[in-house]
Design an enzyme around this catalytic site. Sequence first.
Site, short mmCIF file in Angstrom:
data_model
loop_
_atom_site.label_atom_id
_atom_site.label_comp_id
_atom_site.label_asym_id
_atom_site.label_seq_id
_atom_site.Cartn_x
_atom_site.Cartn_y
_atom_site.Cartn_z
N LYS A 196 1.01 -1.32 -0.08
CA LYS A 196 0.14 0.16 0.06
C LYS A 196 0.90 1.20 0.04
O LYS A 196 0.71 2.27 -0.71
CB LYS A 196 -0.89 -0.26 1.38
CG LYS A 196 -1.74 1.19 1.61
CD LYS A 196 -2.88 0.68 2.30
CE LYS A 196 -2.69 0.98 3.80
NZ LYS A 196 -2.57 2.56 4.01
N ARG B 91 -8.37 12.85 11.76
CA ARG B 91 -6.95 12.50 11.95
C ARG B 91 -6.14 14.01 11.57
O ARG B 91 -6.46 14.69 11.03
CB ARG B 91 -6.63 11.68 10.65
CG ARG B 91 -7.41 10.15 10.90
CD ARG B 91 -7.14 9.02 10.42
NE ARG B 91 -5.58 8.85 10.40
CZ ARG B 91 -4.89 7.76 9.78
NH1 ARG B 91 -5.61 7.25 8.69
NH2 ARG B 91 -3.78 7.45 10.15
N SER C 296 7.36 9.71 11.58
CA SER C 296 6.31 9.49 10.78
C SER C 296 6.69 9.30 9.18
O SER C 296 7.35 10.55 8.81
CB SER C 296 5.25 10.43 10.75
OG SER C 296 4.16 10.61 9.72
N ASP D 171 1.75 -0.63 12.19
CA ASP D 171 0.67 -1.28 11.58
C ASP D 171 0.20 -2.49 11.91
O ASP D 171 -0.96 -3.10 11.70
CB ASP D 171 0.91 -0.94 9.99
CG ASP D 171 0.62 0.22 9.56
OD1 ASP D 171 0.26 1.28 10.41
OD2 ASP D 171 0.84 0.49 8.42
N ARG E 115 -7.49 -2.77 9.50
CA ARG E 115 -6.52 -3.77 10.45
C ARG E 115 -7.29 -4.35 11.56
O ARG E 115 -6.88 -5.64 11.96
CB ARG E 115 -5.42 -3.13 10.82
CG ARG E 115 -4.54 -2.49 9.43
CD ARG E 115 -3.19 -2.16 9.83
NE ARG E 115 -2.63 -1.26 8.71
CZ ARG E 115 -2.22 -1.69 7.65
NH1 ARG E 115 -2.23 -3.13 7.18
NH2 ARG E 115 -1.63 -0.85 6.72
C1 S3P Z 1 2.40 5.00 6.17
C2 S3P Z 1 3.26 5.30 7.25
C3 S3P Z 1 2.74 5.09 8.71
C4 S3P Z 1 1.61 3.70 8.57
C5 S3P Z 1 0.57 4.06 7.42
C6 S3P Z 1 1.31 3.96 6.13
C7 S3P Z 1 3.28 5.32 4.64
O1 S3P Z 1 1.84 6.13 9.28
O2 S3P Z 1 0.99 3.69 9.68
O3 S3P Z 1 -0.28 2.65 7.46
O4 S3P Z 1 2.80 4.95 3.90
O5 S3P Z 1 4.04 6.17 4.85
P1 S3P Z 1 2.82 7.28 9.89
O6 S3P Z 1 3.86 7.79 8.64
O7 S3P Z 1 1.78 8.29 10.08
O8 S3P Z 1 3.38 6.77 10.85
#
Ligand code: S3P
Length: 430
Positions: A21, A125, A169, A317, A390
Amino acid sequence: MTEQVSPASGLHGVVTVPGDKSISHRYAMLASIAQGDSRIYNYSSGADCHSTLSCMRALGIWHEFGDEDGRKVLTIHGKGKNHLEPAVAPLDAGNSGSTIRMLAGILAGQRFTSQIAGDESLAKRPMRRIMLPLAEMGAHIEATDGQFPPLKIQGSQLHGIDYTLPVASAQVKSCVLLAGLFANSETIVREPIATRDHTEIALRELGADLKTERKVIRLQAGAELTGKTIVVPGDISSAAFFIVAALIRPGSDIILTNIGLNPTRTALLDLLRGMGAQIKLLHIEQVNGELIGNLQVKGSRMRGGVVEGATTAAVIDEIPVLAVLGALSEDGLIMRDAEELRVKESDRIETIARNLKRMGATVTTTSSGLEIPGRQTLRAAEIDSCGDHRIAMAFSVAALAANERSAILGAEAASISFPEFYTSLRSLTN
Ligand code: S3P
């Protein structure tokens, strides 16, 4: 939609999972602002990644899915960096935090104003984490109550910044780097805790001048991206549900093929192995800068343990399904430093605890995590996904270990990242 999930004695067979994803989102956005066509194999079938494609379509970028010897291929007709067009209506990011946060970086550098919104969960969010660095780069963004979607993003000439991430993040890091493509000077991002580096890899694949040294990422200004053929690895965060399902059901023996094994995503495997998991990597190769391999997972006696610090960030995740494993492990699982779970698709600290309790398990929540004693028995229950993909999938895995058939309410949420989840689960348990 309600799915009934029956207890299963063991999982057997070979299974694939959807394209990653995170990687799919990045290529949908980057291929759109690259020059020329990109052909993307194994693009995620999840609704979130389709939200990104729809947003890019609304910004004037055409794409189509084709079939090549039975393999689905997505072609994106990129027009180059400065040829997005203003959308006629607000962009719809659906349930996808990645779409709104990363695309905001691109929209901030356009010559037009955009609005971007999403569903009820996305509206809760936090967006300040991207608004602050983008404002420092010269962007103009308005949000509901100063921090929630919908966002109104007035495109501006951006300048590079030297930014230290205050939260671990990858979405924020990616947002700043994507904005950096439109900046007139170098963009530097410093990461106190390393997060997934798919954006850095994808940017390099498409020709950007980007260097990473000791968690400092430097993106030179003025890069032009060029479209290319890309293969997306299977999503290890989707594979996690079957990995844990096999581990907790004695006698299981499954093979997961073509799984992404980028080292910023494989902390899950290290953690599980440290607790006693029998997981074998069968074949690894590198494709488009990402490691891909097959995994063999066997039913294992799991010890449990403590998940904290950088490890928590690296398995964020996977925590819903790890929580299920924790209850069935020998020693239980303590999860700390996981406050980010409160601002995911649901407040996952609460939705994990609520559903474990419905199954008769003992669990304690803390402000930043969960404490789950081991050696528990799970009883069949009505599970509520709370619209969170999830949670739906993690508790479908829990249902495999219950005494009778469970009902997963709101199971359709799984299609956000893994529309084929229930079909694949059935193929492994029959
Ligand atoms: C993601 C980063 C993570 C993850 C999300 C997908 C990404 O979030 O939890 O499902 O694709 O960069 P954060 O970057 O907010 O931690």
